[in-house]
Design a protein around this motif. Structure first.
Motif, PDB file in Angstrom:
ATOM      1  N   UNK A 185      -6.659   5.710  -3.529  1.00 54.90           N
ATOM      2  CA  UNK A 185      -6.134   4.884  -2.435  1.00 54.90           C
ATOM      3  C   UNK A 185      -4.630   5.061  -2.334  1.00 54.90           C
ATOM      4  N   UNK A 186      -4.126   4.994  -1.076  1.00 54.93           N
ATOM      5  CA  UNK A 186      -2.693   5.093  -0.858  1.00 54.93           C
ATOM      6  C   UNK A 186      -2.303   4.273   0.362  1.00 54.93           C
ATOM      7  N   UNK A 187      -1.104   3.706   0.314  1.00 60.16           N
ATOM      8  CA  UNK A 187      -0.525   3.002   1.452  1.00 60.16           C
ATOM      9  C   UNK A 187       0.897   3.514   1.655  1.00 60.16           C
ATOM     10  N   UNK A 188       1.198   3.928   2.881  1.00 63.33           N
ATOM     11  CA  UNK A 188       2.510   4.464   3.200  1.00 63.33           C
ATOM     12  C   UNK A 188       3.217   3.523   4.172  1.00 63.33           C
ATOM     13  N   UNK A 189       4.459   3.166   3.859  1.00 64.40           N
ATOM     14  CA  UNK A 189       5.268   2.345   4.757  1.00 64.40           C
ATOM     15  C   UNK A 189       5.984   3.273   5.743  1.00 64.40           C
ATOM     16  N   UNK A 228       2.220   0.469   8.701  1.00 63.15           N
ATOM     17  CA  UNK A 228       1.701   1.089   7.479  1.00 63.15           C
ATOM     18  C   UNK A 228       0.533   1.999   7.817  1.00 63.15           C
ATOM     19  N   UNK A 229       0.343   3.002   6.983  1.00 67.39           N
ATOM     20  CA  UNK A 229      -0.795   3.910   7.074  1.00 67.39           C
ATOM     21  C   UNK A 229      -1.556   3.822   5.759  1.00 67.39           C
ATOM     22  N   UNK A 230      -2.844   3.480   5.830  1.00 67.33           N
ATOM     23  CA  UNK A 230      -3.677   3.311   4.638  1.00 67.33           C
ATOM     24  C   UNK A 230      -4.727   4.407   4.579  1.00 67.33           C
ATOM     25  N   UNK A 231      -4.846   5.039   3.419  1.00 70.66           N
ATOM     26  CA  UNK A 231      -5.832   6.087   3.179  1.00 70.66           C
ATOM     27  C   UNK A 231      -6.671   5.699   1.970  1.00 70.66           C
ATOM     28  N   UNK A 232      -7.998   5.939   2.056  1.00 70.14           N
ATOM     29  CA  UNK A 232      -8.885   5.501   0.979  1.00 70.14           C
ATOM     30  C   UNK A 232     -10.079   6.443   0.875  1.00 70.14           C
ATOM     31  N   UNK A 233     -10.412   6.806  -0.362  1.00 68.34           N
ATOM     32  CA  UNK A 233     -11.632   7.578  -0.633  1.00 68.34           C
ATOM     33  C   UNK A 233     -12.314   6.985  -1.854  1.00 68.34           C
ATOM     34  N   UNK A 234     -13.633   6.826  -1.786  1.00 66.07           N
ATOM     35  CA  UNK A 234     -14.376   6.299  -2.930  1.00 66.07           C
ATOM     36  C   UNK A 234     -15.709   7.029  -3.076  1.00 66.07           C
ATOM     37  N   UNK A 289      -9.276   5.707   7.053  1.00 62.61           N
ATOM     38  CA  UNK A 289      -7.855   5.746   7.358  1.00 62.61           C
ATOM     39  C   UNK A 289      -7.592   4.671   8.406  1.00 62.61           C
ATOM     40  N   UNK A 290      -6.528   3.918   8.242  1.00 63.86           N
ATOM     41  CA  UNK A 290      -6.188   2.882   9.216  1.00 63.86           C
ATOM     42  C   UNK A 290      -4.680   2.832   9.405  1.00 63.86           C
ATOM     43  N   UNK A 291      -4.292   2.481  10.613  1.00 62.52           N
ATOM     44  CA  UNK A 291      -2.884   2.413  10.987  1.00 62.52           C
ATOM     45  C   UNK A 291      -2.614   1.021  11.544  1.00 62.52           C
ATOM     46  N   UNK A 292      -1.687   0.313  10.907  1.00 67.36           N
ATOM     47  CA  UNK A 292      -1.327  -1.031  11.365  1.00 67.36           C
ATOM     48  C   UNK A 292      -0.015  -0.971  12.150  1.00 67.36           C
ATOM     49  N   UNK A 305       0.342   5.029  -4.426  1.00 68.16           N
ATOM     50  CA  UNK A 305      -0.839   5.885  -4.478  1.00 68.16           C
ATOM     51  C   UNK A 305      -1.445   5.714  -5.859  1.00 68.16           C
ATOM     52  N   UNK A 306      -2.776   5.632  -5.926  1.00 65.72           N
ATOM     53  CA  UNK A 306      -3.391   5.393  -7.222  1.00 65.72           C
ATOM     54  C   UNK A 306      -4.838   5.818  -7.279  1.00 65.72           C
ATOM     55  N   UNK A 307      -5.361   5.811  -8.507  1.00 68.23           N
ATOM     56  CA  UNK A 307      -6.764   6.137  -8.758  1.00 68.23           C
ATOM     57  C   UNK A 307      -7.354   5.051  -9.649  1.00 68.23           C
ATOM     58  N   UNK A 308      -8.674   4.902  -9.585  1.00 68.06           N
ATOM     59  CA  UNK A 308      -9.357   3.914 -10.414  1.00 68.06           C
ATOM     60  C   UNK A 308     -10.773   4.378 -10.683  1.00 68.06           C
ATOM     61  N   UNK A 309     -11.296   3.954 -11.811  1.00 68.83           N
ATOM     62  CA  UNK A 309     -12.687   4.225 -12.164  1.00 68.83           C
ATOM     63  C   UNK A 309     -13.311   2.985 -12.772  1.00 68.83           C
ATOM     64  N   UNK A 310     -14.602   2.794 -12.523  1.00 66.67           N
ATOM     65  CA  UNK A 310     -15.259   1.594 -13.048  1.00 66.67           C
ATOM     66  C   UNK A 310     -16.708   1.889 -13.410  1.00 66.67           C
ATOM     67  N   UNK A 311     -17.247   1.025 -14.274  1.00 66.71           N
ATOM     68  CA  UNK A 311     -18.636   1.087 -14.700  1.00 66.71           C
ATOM     69  C   UNK A 311     -19.250  -0.292 -14.540  1.00 66.71           C
TER      70      UNK A 311
END
Length: 520
Positions: free
Chosen positions: A356-360, A368-374, A402-405, A319-325
């Motif tokens: 963003x996060x990815x769960x096994x 895997x379950x992927x979650x993302x917000x931007x 959100x996506x599930x593989x 799980x993580x966060x990021x910022x950009x310019x």
């Protein structure tokens, strides 16, 4: 906010679908050495990529490498290095396994490497061919790196550019551009207005890219219904997906004589306990382009794209966060035939934040379950030669997905299904397009299977789009300005038949839906 709330509810729905798929330690690690096939000596600084996960690592000076926190299952590992043929192999990872491999690379002629590597990769890895997609990474990416994303991709067959100077260039795929080609960064939309007009630059800098993916067919439906031309995803990995064994970094310098231009970039991955800190930045500057007849006035550029990301890596995922310019100043040359007759200067900036996060998942089917917000805050203005502001654009965009593989499920060998939502606040000054809010929701499914030598991939996507003007105006000179709602279904089928001995016969069929843009 309605769409974001709906998508948040869908998050919980998917989590309920995956009931029993609790998060557990279902990961392993991969380490090894890259060696020269002729001499047996280590190959330093080879670029290794786990294709399904978009995880990359660069080998050390002694040829060793390590990738941690890899989900159990089969993975495709590809190694690249300038002066060597690419090597692709299938790797099986089991829970808690510390797998070791040796990658043997054969030297090749530099001038023919690009053709040989691409052909060998597609013959060896059917998974990439099945998605009717290409990847540009490693030495191929660095050798073709251009001023813009469009220039970087120009050498790929079927690609061209739509441009009005050195800065505002946008890729065109087999004659399709604008809204028919979808540009992404780390799987999310860019939040700019580059598709609207040829003098608007793309807010993605290829210098910061680890790889560039081009997807067509069913795989493209994960990202949008309108991308019948294709999807171009610039992978920066601002949020690290794996923990580096020690600090890694790269630096790039470029120079151009045609416009007295230069650029520099750096990237660093720093492990801090179970955290990974990702830093990258670049700056680019150039003067007017010089042609054999004369100097192309007002075609200079000054741009920077900087980002910082922090990721928490654990056996259950990350799980993580990021910022950009992103900031860009560039000129549009005079156009006596129309448009900006005396030229114009454009200033644009974009602030972006992402979680963003990815769960096994410990489950026999769901992987895997992927979650993302931007969130993107974009603004640009066009300054006329006299100093007055011609047009201003402001766009605030929020995306949630959100996506599930899964692995084998009924008739299908693997696939993905998920949901995506977007809210967009659009304001413009100096043009006829009214200010408006837009809400979008989509649900999609992409599945694949093999029937003997025939590989099939199918995809479907439903989109709901609602555009609401700030004020309705039935008597506007540009038409009845009112709320518009659009619903549509897109579908695609890809079939690849293995003729053996490195030959394939395939086709991609796609039915696409595109809602009108605000200008339309």
């Amino acid at each position: 906010m309605k769409i974001l709330s709906l998508t948040a509810i869908c998050w919980f729905a998917l989590l309920s679908v995956a009931a029993g798929a609790y998060v557990g330690k279902q990961t392993g690690s991969l380490s090894g050495t890259v060696t020269d096939a002729e001499t047996g000596e280590p190959v330093a600084f080879a670029y290794l990529n786990l294709e399904e996960l978009n995880r990359t690592v660069t080998a050390h000076s002694d040829g060793t490498f390590e990738l941690q926190n890899i989900p159990a299952g089969w993975h495709t590992l590809t190694a690249y290095r300038v002066g060597y043929q690419s090597v692709t192999t299938q790797i099986a990872i089991t829970p808690d396994e510390e797998k070791e491999v040796t990658i043997i690379m054969k030297a090749t002629v530099l001038s023919s490497e690009a053709v040989e590597v691409l052909g060998q990769q597609e013959r060896t890895v059917g998974a990439r061919l099945e998605h009717a997609s290409k990847k540009l990474m490693g030495s191929d990416l660095r050798q073709n790196l251009g001023t813009t994303l469009a220039q970087t991709l120009d050498e790929i067959p079927g690609f061209s550019s739509r441009t009005m100077g050195s800065a505002p260039a946008r890729p065109v795929i087999r004659g399709l551009g604008g809204e028919r080609v979808l540009l992404l960064q780390d799987g999310e939309r860019t939040g700019d207005v580059s598709a609207q007009s040829s003098d608007h630059a793309v807010t993605v800098d290829p210098m910061a890219a680890e790889q560039v993916e081009i997807a067509r067919g069913p795989a493209a439906l994960k990202y949008g219904s309108n991308a019948i031309g294709g999807v171009i995803n610039v992978v920066r990995n601002q949020i690290a997906t794996s923990l580096p064994d020690h600090m890694h970094g790269t630096a790039t310098l470029q120079g151009e004589t045609v416009n007295s231009g230069g650029s520099g970039a750096f990237e660093a991955s720093i492990p801090v306990g179970t955290w990974s800190l990702q830093l990258d930045g670049n700056v680019r500057g150039a003067g007017d382009i010089r042609t054999p007849s004369q100097r192309l006035e007002n075609s200079g550029i000054l741009a920077t794209n900087d980002a910082v990301g922090l990721s928490y890596i654990r056996p259950w995922g990350y799980a993580g966060v990021a910022g950009s310019l992103y900031y860009n100043e560039y000129g549009i040359p005079p156009d006596p035939g129309g448009g900006h007759e005396n030229g114009v200067d454009i200033e644009m900036r974009k602030y972006q934040g992402e979680v963003k996060s990815e769960l096994f998942l410990h489950h026999p089917v769901f992987r895997t379950l992927d979650l993302d917000y931007s969130y993107k805050n974009y603004f640009h203005r066009e300054i006329e030669p006299g100093g007055e502001i011609g047009t201003e654009y402001g766009v605030l965009t929020s995306n949630v997905s959100v996506s599930l593989r899964h692995d084998s499920l009924a008739f299908f060998s693997n696939g993905t299904f998920g949901m995506w939502g977007e809210t967009k606040n659009y304001a413009v000054n100096g043009a006829n397009t009214p200010d408006s809010d837009a809400y979008s929701f989509a649900a999609y499914i992409v599945e694949e299977t093999d029937v003997g030598p025939l590989h099939l991939e199918l995809g479907a996507r439903f989109d709901h789009i609602s555009t609401i003007p700030l004020q309705e105006d039935p008597d506007s000179r540009i038409g009845f300005i009112r709320k518009r709602v659009f619903n549509g279904i897109s579908s695609s089928l890809s079939a690849i038949y293995n003729l053996d001995r490195g030959f394939y016969l395939g086709t991609v069929l796609m039915h696409s839906f595109r809602a009108p843009s605000r200008e339309e």
